[in-house]
Scaffold this motif. Structure first.
Motif, PDB file in Angstrom:
ATOM      1  N   LEU A   1       2.426  -1.956   2.194  1.00  0.00           N
ATOM      2  CA  LEU A   1       1.448  -1.876   1.110  1.00  0.00           C
ATOM      3  C   LEU A   1       1.489  -0.517   0.425  1.00  0.00           C
ATOM      4  O   LEU A   1       1.401  -0.416  -0.797  1.00  0.00           O
ATOM      5  CB  LEU A   1       0.037  -2.141   1.656  1.00  0.00           C
TER       6      LEU A   1
ATOM      7  N   GLU B   1       4.620  -0.217  -1.692  1.00  0.00           N
ATOM      8  CA  GLU B   1       4.409  -0.976  -2.924  1.00  0.00           C
ATOM      9  C   GLU B   1       3.563  -0.169  -3.909  1.00  0.00           C
ATOM     10  O   GLU B   1       3.891  -0.060  -5.093  1.00  0.00           O
ATOM     11  CB  GLU B   1       3.718  -2.300  -2.575  1.00  0.00           C
TER      12      GLU B   1
ATOM     13  N   ALA C   1       3.049   3.099  -3.875  1.00  0.00           N
ATOM     14  CA  ALA C   1       3.760   4.319  -4.259  1.00  0.00           C
ATOM     15  C   ALA C   1       4.753   4.046  -5.380  1.00  0.00           C
ATOM     16  O   ALA C   1       5.035   4.917  -6.199  1.00  0.00           O
ATOM     17  CB  ALA C   1       4.480   4.903  -3.049  1.00  0.00           C
ATOM     18  N   GLY C   2       5.258   2.827  -5.416  1.00  0.00           N
ATOM     19  CA  GLY C   2       6.246   2.483  -6.423  1.00  0.00           C
ATOM     20  C   GLY C   2       5.686   2.323  -7.814  1.00  0.00           C
ATOM     21  O   GLY C   2       6.436   2.307  -8.790  1.00  0.00           O
ATOM     22  N   ARG C   3       4.376   2.186  -7.906  1.00  0.00           N
ATOM     23  CA  ARG C   3       3.831   1.929  -9.232  1.00  0.00           C
ATOM     24  C   ARG C   3       2.907   3.031  -9.736  1.00  0.00           C
ATOM     25  O   ARG C   3       2.126   2.809 -10.660  1.00  0.00           O
ATOM     26  CB  ARG C   3       3.125   0.576  -9.271  1.00  0.00           C
TER      27      ARG C   3
END
Lengths: 397, 397
Positions: free
Chosen positions: A151, A154, A156-158
DNA sequence: TTGTACGCGTTATCAC
DNA sequence: GTGATAACGCGTACAA
């Protein structure tokens, strides 16, 4: 499933705007974002086309081209209770003021599993008693750990940066984030190389609180809370209290930091004949539960037992008796985290910056009638002179 | 400013993984997402390369290619107080379970400015008295309106769907969202063609509450709240109450839905000699404020004045006296909104679906000693038979 | 002042 | 089973 419209769900692209305005997409882009020169007349045509077509630049397209998300994230354990909500309010306000969106992630009851829970006493650890502390459905060890890792990845990627509350994310995941060079601010987490940390003061406030209670004449104490990881807020509060009171204070664990948990634990604690004279709670919610338990048992607060909290949530002032507590600047904590994160994102290398916000001891009636200061001095002069900062009902903000 | 790394801040792209694994990017993609066939050995190599390079697909790239964000948004007025936080908890939980991120937007004090505030009484509107209700800094009309529009557009651009609380976003902005065909769920908002709406029941619960109070023998009432827009929750509660009590109930406006506001307004209301026998509050927080005001004035609740709330927040049960209120399923509201939104995003055309969740009248002590049902029946038989659903302290969840 | 063309990082459709 | 390659929508050097 015609969902091929990531552009604000409108499907209109910059190309259509360009065609309608009779210009190139470069001109449209310039006109819209004010970068580079555009003739007045041209700008007019572009803006009209934009208006007519209800064009909104696709966020994904912009992110990809700009190389940034214009969004920041925050990870907290839950939103029940005022504390995290208040911090979130401060965080959201500043972040949104900075023109960035806020993406949230609640880790809820997901267990960090590798941690042992308890209270540290000079190196040793007291294990929890009372109700079973495994709040999760039984499962493979590390299960919640991995779920959180996914989570957080996920999330951190956005985003362009992340604020994480201590004890919500396993340390190795934190390390992973640090290694990825993602701007990161840790709230109420032990200092960590490469990450900025921010917290409210705990140890010396706890000493001041304990000292104040000694001044009331109390001699037997309990510390009621559900500490989690070494170095988190409650752990530090315990340390400060224990430092002053020594063996006179007995740690008692609750299941969670909630009114209900505090109530249940206090019911057991105060139901015995050798109950403590004062119950120092890890936070206001647990304290409110303790007050309820006392009432349930027919005990008067503070005459039969003194109770103190921490945080100074709204309800603390309205409780009966009004709750003696340590006020910490919750919204400011969130606001400062947001600003620090913004600086990091902007490129500031304030890494290894560790800021601590001041707290304020708020004396109300739940700890007993306030004795005169001179009397206190007799008990523990140097301690008092160094720390005790009180305030009688000075309104927050 | 080396920020050219939108790929999870790691900068590693699928091309590097492909090169390292000695395959094409297509194979990497297939291996990673399980779409299309990949030889076992190849998959191994790819996964190893991914692991070694700590590759995480760039969210922006994925969004652009997939044509979706895998994120949902939610717009609420603020997070102070338990109500919106509870709804958010339910929303976040379900949304995150569905594998989507949650982006939040708080409109805070930003004024909708075109709205007139007041309570509608059979078409007419009562203007507010008491403190000035313009909570904002004086400014150009429509200023907050435009600010909200921009913020909502920004948010709409980065999500696949949106949940919006009533009265947080101007209606023309709502229409714009509907027109853009962005999946949209409105909570506690008047029904609106093209949008799904969801709310807890208000009118008949309010009638049941008013009827119950009549049963206690009260004959003069005040409705204490800060209604905003026609058709919002509080407006409907007022309508239900007014329907039963007629001219016996007098509307009194507070500045906000907070303990402080309720306290201040109640202080004025109860300070007069012709104070009402019962104060029906728009929500629990206002009611808690009213109880404090009564206490401040030396009035006993419920002996001198009865007080009721709405929502059944945690503090309602712990207040003294315990608060009679109408329980609404706050978390479930958020959870259902999340599911409905997910269905919309998945393509379901449940447009013009308008769901109302059941509430429960919770009788506690703040409205007085509970008389026997038979006695109630004498007063208003048919009304009672139709609606009144009570529960004595049945624990929520 | 304006237009062309390339890059951003994926996904997915084809051929092979 | 695998690999080119065309989108996806936008920002922006660079050329004109």
């Amino acid at each position: 499933m015609d969902g091929r419209d990531v552009s604000a769900a409108s499907g209109v692209t910059i190309y259509e705007v360009a065609r309608r305005a009779g210009v190139s997409i470069a001109t449209v882009s310039r006109a819209l974002r004010g970068t580079g020169p555009v003739a007045g007349a041209t700008r007019e045509r572009v803006l009209r086309a934009v208006e007519e077509l209800r064009f909104t630049p696709s966020r994904a397209g912009v992110s990809l081209a700009e190389g940034r998300h214009a969004a920041n994230g925050i990870v907290f354990p839950n939103l029940s209770g005022p504390y995290f909500a208040e911090v979130l309010i401060g965080y959201e306000e500043v972040t949104s003021e900075l023109g960035r969106s806020v993406v949230i992630l609640s880790t809820k009851g997901r267990d960090l599993s590798t941690k042992e829970r308890g209270l540290s006493v000079k190196g040793r650890r007291l294990s929890a008693h009372g109700p079973d502390l495994s709040l999760n459905e039984p499962g493979l060890p590390g299960q919640g750990h991995d779920a959180i890792r996914d989570l957080v990845r996920e999330l951190a990627g956005r985003v362009d940066g992340l604020v994480v509350f201590g004890s919500t994310v396993p340390d190795d995941v934190i390390d992973e984030l640090v290694a990825s060079r993602l701007p990161l601010v840790l709230i109420s987490h032990a200092e960590r190389p490469g990450a900025v940390t921010l917290r409210s003061e705990n140890v010396s406030s706890a000493r001041a609180l304990a000292t104040h209670l000694l001044g009331h004449g109390y001699r037997t104490f309990a510390f009621l809370g559900a500490p989690y990881a070494t170095g988190d807020d409650v752990d530090l509060r315990w340390q400060g209290v224990h430092e002053v009171l020594g063996d006179a204070v007995q740690p008692v664990l609750t299941a969670e930091y909630t009114v209900e948990s505090g109530y249940e634990a206090a019911l057991r604690l105060l139901g015995t004949r050798d109950r403590p004279e004062a119950v120092i709670c890890s936070d206001d919610e647990v304290a409110l539960g303790a007050i309820l338990a006392a009432e349930e048992l027919g005990l008067s607060v503070p005459d039969d037992v003194a109770v103190t909290g921490w945080d100074d949530i709204m309800a603390a002032r309205h409780a009966r008796p009004a709750l003696t507590t340590v006020r910490q600047p919750m919204r400011e904590l969130g606001a400062r985290a947001a600003r620090a994160l913004d600086e990091l994102i902007a490129g500031a290398s304030l890494e290894d910056s560790h800021r601590t916000l001041d707290t304020e001891l708020i004396i109300r009636s739940s700890c007993g009638q306030h004795p005169h200061e001179p009397h206190l001095q007799e008990l523990n002069p140097q301690e008092l002179n160094r720390q005790a900062r009180h305030a009688e009902e000075s309104h927050p903000r």
